[in-house]
Design a protein around this motif. Sequence first.
Motif, short mmCIF file in Angstrom:
data_model
loop_
_atom_site.label_atom_id
_atom_site.label_comp_id
_atom_site.label_asym_id
_atom_site.label_seq_id
_atom_site.Cartn_x
_atom_site.Cartn_y
_atom_site.Cartn_z
N PHE A 55 -8.05 -6.67 -30.47
CA PHE A 55 -8.50 -6.58 -31.86
C PHE A 55 -7.53 -5.71 -32.66
CE2 PHE A 55 -12.23 -7.00 -29.10
CZ PHE A 55 -12.81 -8.16 -29.61
N ASP A 56 -6.91 -6.32 -33.65
CA ASP A 56 -5.96 -5.61 -34.50
C ASP A 56 -6.72 -4.98 -35.67
OD1 ASP A 56 -3.73 -4.63 -35.74
OD2 ASP A 56 -3.10 -6.56 -36.57
N VAL A 57 -7.23 -3.77 -35.44
CA VAL A 57 -8.08 -3.11 -36.43
C VAL A 57 -7.46 -1.76 -36.80
CG1 VAL A 57 -10.34 -2.12 -36.88
CG2 VAL A 57 -10.16 -4.24 -35.59
N LYS A 58 -7.40 -1.49 -38.08
CA LYS A 58 -6.92 -0.19 -38.57
C LYS A 58 -8.00 0.41 -39.47
CE LYS A 58 -1.99 -1.39 -38.42
NZ LYS A 58 -2.23 -2.68 -37.72
N THR A 59 -8.18 1.71 -39.37
CA THR A 59 -9.17 2.37 -40.21
C THR A 59 -8.59 2.66 -41.59
OG1 THR A 59 -8.50 4.54 -39.39
CG2 THR A 59 -10.30 3.44 -38.23
N PRO A 60 -9.43 2.73 -42.62
CA PRO A 60 -10.86 2.43 -42.59
C PRO A 60 -11.11 0.92 -42.59
CG PRO A 60 -10.19 2.98 -44.82
CD PRO A 60 -8.97 3.18 -43.96
N TYR A 61 -12.24 0.51 -42.01
CA TYR A 61 -12.57 -0.91 -42.01
C TYR A 61 -14.10 -1.07 -42.00
CZ TYR A 61 -13.70 -0.68 -36.98
OH TYR A 61 -14.27 -0.37 -35.76
N VAL A 62 -14.53 -2.24 -42.37
CA VAL A 62 -15.96 -2.59 -42.33
C VAL A 62 -16.23 -3.30 -41.00
CG1 VAL A 62 -17.83 -3.85 -43.46
CG2 VAL A 62 -15.98 -2.85 -44.84
N PRO A 63 -17.11 -2.79 -40.16
CA PRO A 63 -17.39 -3.45 -38.88
C PRO A 63 -18.29 -4.66 -39.06
CG PRO A 63 -18.78 -1.53 -39.12
CD PRO A 63 -17.88 -1.55 -40.33
N GLY A 64 -18.57 -5.31 -37.95
CA GLY A 64 -19.49 -6.44 -37.95
C GLY A 64 -18.77 -7.77 -37.97
N SER A 65 -19.21 -8.68 -37.11
CA SER A 65 -18.54 -9.98 -37.00
C SER A 65 -19.43 -11.13 -37.45
CB SER A 65 -18.07 -10.21 -35.57
OG SER A 65 -17.43 -11.45 -35.43
N SER A 66 -20.52 -11.39 -36.74
CA SER A 66 -21.38 -12.53 -37.06
C SER A 66 -22.37 -12.15 -38.17
CB SER A 66 -22.14 -12.99 -35.82
OG SER A 66 -21.25 -13.39 -34.80
N LEU A 67 -22.62 -13.09 -39.08
CA LEU A 67 -23.49 -12.80 -40.21
C LEU A 67 -24.25 -14.04 -40.64
CD1 LEU A 67 -21.98 -14.18 -42.88
CD2 LEU A 67 -20.41 -12.29 -42.50
N ALA A 68 -25.32 -13.80 -41.40
CA ALA A 68 -26.08 -14.88 -42.02
C ALA A 68 -26.36 -14.48 -43.46
CB ALA A 68 -27.39 -15.12 -41.27
N GLY A 69 -26.31 -15.46 -44.35
CA GLY A 69 -26.57 -15.17 -45.75
C GLY A 69 -26.32 -16.39 -46.62
N THR A 70 -26.10 -16.15 -47.89
CA THR A 70 -25.97 -17.22 -48.88
C THR A 70 -24.53 -17.30 -49.38
OG1 THR A 70 -28.25 -16.81 -49.57
CG2 THR A 70 -26.87 -18.13 -51.05
N VAL A 71 -24.00 -18.51 -49.43
CA VAL A 71 -22.65 -18.71 -49.93
C VAL A 71 -22.65 -18.54 -51.46
CG1 VAL A 71 -20.71 -20.32 -50.13
CG2 VAL A 71 -22.12 -20.31 -48.06
N ARG A 72 -21.81 -17.62 -51.94
CA ARG A 72 -21.71 -17.36 -53.38
C ARG A 72 -20.44 -17.92 -54.00
NH1 ARG A 72 -26.69 -17.29 -54.27
NH2 ARG A 72 -27.86 -15.42 -53.67
N ALA A 73 -19.39 -18.10 -53.22
CA ALA A 73 -18.14 -18.66 -53.72
C ALA A 73 -17.34 -19.17 -52.54
CB ALA A 73 -17.33 -17.61 -54.50
N VAL A 74 -16.36 -20.02 -52.81
CA VAL A 74 -15.52 -20.53 -51.72
C VAL A 74 -14.06 -20.44 -52.13
CG1 VAL A 74 -17.28 -22.10 -50.82
CG2 VAL A 74 -15.70 -22.91 -52.59
N GLY A 75 -13.22 -20.33 -51.12
CA GLY A 75 -11.79 -20.32 -51.34
C GLY A 75 -11.22 -21.72 -51.28
#
Length: 324
Positions: A55-75
């Motif tokens: 895992f290529d992680v540098k601080t500071p960072y927001v943790p957490g991988s899997s999520l559920a929710g509502t799509v608000r915008a798309v790329g």
Amino acid sequence: MRAAIVTEFGSADVIKTQDWPDPVPGAGEALIEVAVADVIFVETAIRQGHHSQYFDVKTPYVPGSSLAGTVRAVGPDVPTDWIGKTVLGRASGFGAHAELAVATGLLEVPAELNLETAIAVYGDGLTALMLEDLAPPMQGKEVLVTASAGGMGLLLVQLAHRAGAHVIAAARGQAKLDLSKAQGADVVIDYSKPAWEKLVLEATNNQGADIVFEGAGGQLGATAFTVVKDGGWFSAHGAPSGGFAAYDPDEAARRNITVKGIDDLRADTTTTTITGADVIARAVAGDLKPVVDKVYDLDHVADAHRALEQRTLLGKALIRVVRS
């Protein structure tokens, strides 16, 4: 937006809830208003600065991988008809423990599953089904599951029981043994007691286990390797004890034991074709029933990390996000 931030590598105390810039979805990504997110043991190790080779992680960072929710915008390259849908996804480069996250691999949550059940099964279920796919057929076999009362361990107990195996579950403490039994284990063993491996052998008529799903790691994992029968199968997929199970490759070759490790479970190196859609389909069918012990809010992600590290959970922890 508000987010849980790992401000530096260290103990759970380094996690602070702070304002953080809203993410912007890139190509192939969607912006998700997060409702609930998973939290798993490996995230506590990453927070401490471990597993940098994976895992290529540098601080500071927001943790957490899997999520559920509502799509608000798309790329770019993501159809706009995803907007407004309730979905599961994987945060891009972590980031799920926040009010907003960019994610890929979207799956619409079916009506048959509530959000907590869907996210609880999504990550652990993928690994569990990969292991089921990699392992030999389990019907009629002696199957040992270590760390059996964790989120994934319980799913493996369920899968082995459903497949018709004689399931031996190893965990620490009576509450975890009782939970493992309730999920389908035929024999439960407390591996905090000396010489617990002898009890495994007794449960297999001194033949050893055909299949071992090893989720504990460290010395427990090394001990579990000793009870695999010649010609058996062993997965070293868990490291909550500080590292993946150590074993002697020469001994494995001599005894014709097939060993699978973390590389066999990574999306970029696995030989399985299991997908998130497979996980949700099996959950809807009732084959995978996650056990959620505690749900923490965004201000108490550190407490969720501590519970994982202290092994106090009976099943899974989740993070509930309420947008302010």
